[in-house]
Write an enzyme that holds these catalytic residues in place. Structure first.
Site, PDB file in Angstrom:
ATOM      1  N   ASP A   8      46.313  32.323  47.855  1.00 54.12           N
ATOM      2  CA  ASP A   8      46.082  33.113  46.642  1.00 54.12           C
ATOM      3  C   ASP A   8      45.795  32.142  45.490  1.00 54.12           C
ATOM      4  O   ASP A   8      45.681  30.938  45.712  1.00 54.12           O
ATOM      5  CB  ASP A   8      47.288  34.023  46.341  1.00 54.12           C
TER       6      ASP A   8
ATOM      7  N   HIS B  44      41.712  36.240  43.375  1.00 50.72           N
ATOM      8  CA  HIS B  44      42.873  35.669  44.061  1.00 50.72           C
ATOM      9  C   HIS B  44      42.579  34.311  44.685  1.00 50.72           C
ATOM     10  O   HIS B  44      43.016  34.016  45.809  1.00 50.72           O
ATOM     11  CB  HIS B  44      43.413  36.651  45.107  1.00 50.72           C
TER      12      HIS B  44
ATOM     13  N   GLU C 171      41.210  43.442  43.061  1.00 50.65           N
ATOM     14  CA  GLU C 171      41.473  43.008  41.692  1.00 50.65           C
ATOM     15  C   GLU C 171      40.472  41.986  41.158  1.00 50.65           C
ATOM     16  O   GLU C 171      40.848  40.989  40.543  1.00 50.65           O
ATOM     17  CB  GLU C 171      42.911  42.467  41.572  1.00 50.65           C
TER      18      GLU C 171
END
Lengths: 595, 595
Positions: free
Chosen positions: A240, A294, A360
């Site tokens: 991440d 990420h 996201e």
């Protein structure tokens, strides 16, 4: 034989348990009577005894117990069956050795095992002699029979289509075996006939090893808990923005720059260890390489503009949590490096599906990067949401090509998180339903779920209001409680039925729709979890989900409560450190802890 | 000497940390530059560096680091001082050995320690050569100086009034010592002058070992965390309605009937082990025998009417949680057995205060028992609240006599929980303020707190809205979340100032009032906690409370945040399994995890 030399740590217990109306009632031992151990009572009491998850087929269970010897447990293949391939034979040996070890461990920390008792023979028939990798369509069913031979041996006959069903049968058999702390014996139910198979094929746990590092030891404990609960998919969110612990041999810089410390790294050998440790426990390891958001730490060496917005400030403008970071879809180096990462993943893991993340993405991040803005302009695109979705599509298409290249040119099912790309009006445009499986992380009442199902997408349900196990603790930026508070109790997890979620959204549960709902994953994001607390976050709540997915019970958590308490203690025996749900008093006093 | 044989696990890190504006900033290593380890940077950066809790007196800290050898750490008593009594001398040896072990453990799990480096000599002056038991008025102050001798030795001079102050100084010294993971050396700040003493004398943790059993091993880990955080009181809530794990030699039936299993017992040897393990770590062990409510299991053999309402149904009518149970104040056997329990407690523990519990008495339970109703009637009492308070007073008076008898006829301060007995209009009638200390468990805004202080009572603050560490999880009777949800983050714990609580209630903080506010205890009730999760519930939140009580900082948690993250890692090194508060990324990137 002589047993007087065996130490008696508890020669005369004052309490005994007896089965009354399907409950083990604690009572004072009456003079002259022999105490019955709690576990022995539970093994003989109630429709499902101490089985977890409860079987979905035939359940015929005996009413008496046999003593077995820890030194006389053997397993063999039925003579009528075909020979197993070397790989399946190795798994057979591994799983039966594990069974023996687990039986002996039943007494660990409680008392000595008296070596008296009968022999236990496991006779196995595994029809599919070749399948050594768990796949989405692997048959996990089994038939387990326990009986007594005329010479007093306990026979356990297991018939399964695959090794994976066979292994589940061993778990069931283990659950019908106890350490009796009063008599200090290993005991087994002397008669049983169970046929069993799961309702949902996809029963998983997601573990994030990047927000905080999670060691191989902790992953192994997680897999122990999964095996004990018949979960089959370990979804490894391995990297991440925060750190890059996955060692890529062709780009060692990724961990050199991105690992938290030189020891917080997963080497190729570590990954292989995890994959094999999981396999013999019936678990497939599915890697996720989350992109294009990420990412961040680990890419700093790759040159300017490969990643954008890394550690950008103020972070609230560029991502959902610090640190920010996204790949630059317009930069060729991105795909070069991704290609190598994917290649090494396909070399190390053994999964028939691949997770590309895809959640996201922050358009403001891309919008603030000159190279990207120029690309958009050159393509005749603007800078609205629709335009950035095109950019994202550019990334997803190119990255997918690299995944297929890594997979030897073959396509395979790809999992993506719900995101801007999966939203209303976008999803069919960008994601082919034959190719993409959508993992839901919004709430269980999100209408998007119904839409995706109606449009024919396969889904994995990880609705955050029931299956995000990081929720409920203190905030880690700012104060108060974290974003998805409150804490989710096991009761809510247990009641989180994927079918109910979909029907509550007005979808008709046809057999086609059922086939689209693959199952669920409990997700553990580790911003506030590391080796010290990973077990407690996952367990026993993941076991609550496991029964929901395996059995899809019609009854509520109330009917499962005391079996759950028992199963929680089983997890402790398997080396896991689960949360305690209730005082031990409740386990010893069935039915008294209610409201 | 030759160092080439030492393995270099991390020969060329790409990241370095440098101190800028009191923060260690992570930066790429410039060619030709040597990387600075994060811990080395932190040891040299900021007013308080990595000290936790921060000292309250003089803090002068050097700006360079010396390498020390793990094989050359010695401690001796200053020649000018008087000889220590044998018991204090033993504590001195124990604490300095612990210091050496802890220094060596700094590298555990990280890397090897190169054996090069200077010698470290600890020279101690302990004024009070006799005090080997921590008492409420024990002087915990110390003065610590680190300096370099002309021959290169590192000298650490410690002056303390008591062993307990000396021990705190060792903790501070340990916090100024690091394992440098870049150079693989043990390093220490080469210059320091610190004078230090706590603001609050009572800094404790309550642990309940009866709702679930907590092993001696777990208690030891708890004490390790307490030592590292300069907490001084381990309040052992050893029994409750659910189980009776405290072995009483004169009444072995108590554990035989009341322990969850024969192995979930604290033998006299276990208790002695805990008391001595705590002592050398600067911790006093205060036993609580909670009565007349919070009893039940363990008393079943004692005959009818000794306890009442045990396991009464429906429990909601007779107590606050299952199982119910109270002592019968009108039964003489109660005091006989209590007397023996108290006697054995006073023999085993070494505490100058005693906790008699006294919370959550249910009058309906007493009201439903014929013997009690008859007693009330014979005394000319009715069956209203006031009448039951008289009955309770009867119990408290008689039980207190037994406590003093067990204490060799001498009185000692008694702690009681806030309850019906401590309420408005009752407290002066029943509880002598010279004798009783009141432990608050209501919220921090409860007006009762102000009243108690105004009336001259000494208080220990354990307001549940900040210091009940069991809050925030799933319900254990029924569903949803447990009664005192939500989960309490460390930030709230840190900001929970006993002085503020009292002044917010309108009390003038005179020096007399200050003296009445003894401090706080973090409380861990274990309905949903056992060995698997006790560490995470207590830590690092208890450390947040520890700095509040030791330093009573004027600044908010925001100023303490990055020291807190560092201290949390220290707890891991000490063998504790604390919750993780934030991604490790935040520790490595000071100031970037904000909101």
């Amino acid at each position: 034989f002589n047993i007087t030399c065996v130490p008696q740590t508890n020669p005369s217990p004052v309490w005994t348990w007896s089965c009354q109306s399907d409950r083990c009632e604690k009572q004072l031992v009456v003079e002259g009577e022999t105490a019955q151990a709690l576990d022995a009572c539970k093994l003989l009491c109630g429709e499902y005894r101490v089985l977890w998850p409860k079987p979905t087929g035939l359940v015929q269970l005996g009413t008496s117990i046999a003593i077995i010897s820890q030194h006389a447990i053997t397993a063999e293949l039925s003579r009528s069956g075909r020979e197993l391939s070397p790989k399946v034979a190795e798994l057979f040996r591994g799983a039966t050795k594990l069974f023996r070890d687990n039986v002996v461990d039943l007494g660990k920390g409680v008392g000595p095992i008296r070596s008296v008792g009968r022999s236990l023979l496991i006779e196995a028939t595994i029809t599919d002699t070749e399948t050594a990798s768990f796949k989405s369509n692997t048959d996990e069913s089994y038939r387990l029979e326990i009986s007594e031979t005329t010479n007093g041996r306990i026979n356990s006959s297991i018939v399964a289509a695959t090794f994976f069903g066979f292994r589940h049968a061993l778990e069931t058999l283990l659950q019908l075996t106890i350490y009796n702390d009063v008599t200090q014996e290993l005991q087994i139910l002397d008669k049983a006939l169970i046929t069993d198979s799961p309702v949902f094929p996809h029963r998983g746990i997601l573990l994030d090893t990047a927000r905080n590092f999670i060691s191989v030891e902790s992953i192994k404990r997680t897999l122990n808990g999964m095996a004990a609960s018949k979960l089959n998919t370990f979804h490894w969110h391995i990297t991440d923005s925060h750190s890059f612990p996955f060692e890529v041999e062709s780009y060692p810089q990724l961990t050199q720059y991105g690992a938290y410390t030189p020891s917080k790294v997963f080497t190729p050998a570590d990954i292989r260890t995890v994959v094999e440790y999981a396999r013999v426990r019936g678990v497939r390891v599915v890697p996720e390489f989350d992109a294009p958001a990420h990412v961040g730490e680990g890419w700093q060496w790759a040159g300017p503009n490969v990643t954008v917005c890394v550690k950008a400030e103020p972070w609230t403008s560029y991502c959902v949590e610090p640190p920010c970071g996204q790949l630059n879809p317009t930069n060729g180096t991105v795909y070069e490096i991704l290609g190598e990462i994917y290649k090494e993943m396909f070399k190390l893991f053994d999964s028939d599906i691949f997770h590309m993340g895809g959640d996201e993405v922050n358009f403001n991040c891309w919008n603030s990067t000159e190279e990207i803005v120029t690309w958009l302009s050159n393509k005749g695109l603007g800078r609205q949401e629709e335009d950035f979705l095109e950019l994202w599509d550019e990334f997803q298409t190119k990255a997918l090509n690299k995944v297929e290249e890594a997979n030897g040119g073959a396509s395979l099912p790809i999992v993506l998180w719900t995101s801007g790309l999966t939203g209303k009006g976008h999803v069919e445009k960008y994601l082919d339903k034959e190719r993409y499986i959508i993992q839901i992380w919004t709430t269980g009442s999100d209408e998007l779920i119904g839409e995706l199902v109606n449009k024919g997408y396969r889904i994995i349900v990880s609705n955050y209001d029931a299956l995000y196990f990081d929720c409920g603790f203190g905030a880690w930026v700012g104060e108060g409680n974290n974003w998805c508070s409150p804490y989710i109790g096991w009761q809510k997890v247990y009641m989180n039925s994927p079918y109910d979620i979909v029907t509550n959204l007005g979808v008709n549960l046809t057999s086609d729709v059922r086939a689209q709902i693959l199952g669920s994953e409990a997700t553990l994001w580790t911003e506030q979890v590391d080796d010290s607390s990973v077990d407690g976050r996952l367990w026993p709540r993941s076991s609550a989900m496991a029964e929901r997915l395996w059995s899809n019970p019609a009854e509520s958590w109330r009917e499962a409560e005391y079996r759950m308490l028992h199963h929680r203690e089983r997890l402790v025996q398997r080396g896991v450190q689960p949360e305690s749900l209730e005082p031990l008093w409740c386990l010893q006093n069935h039915g008294y802890c209610y409201l």
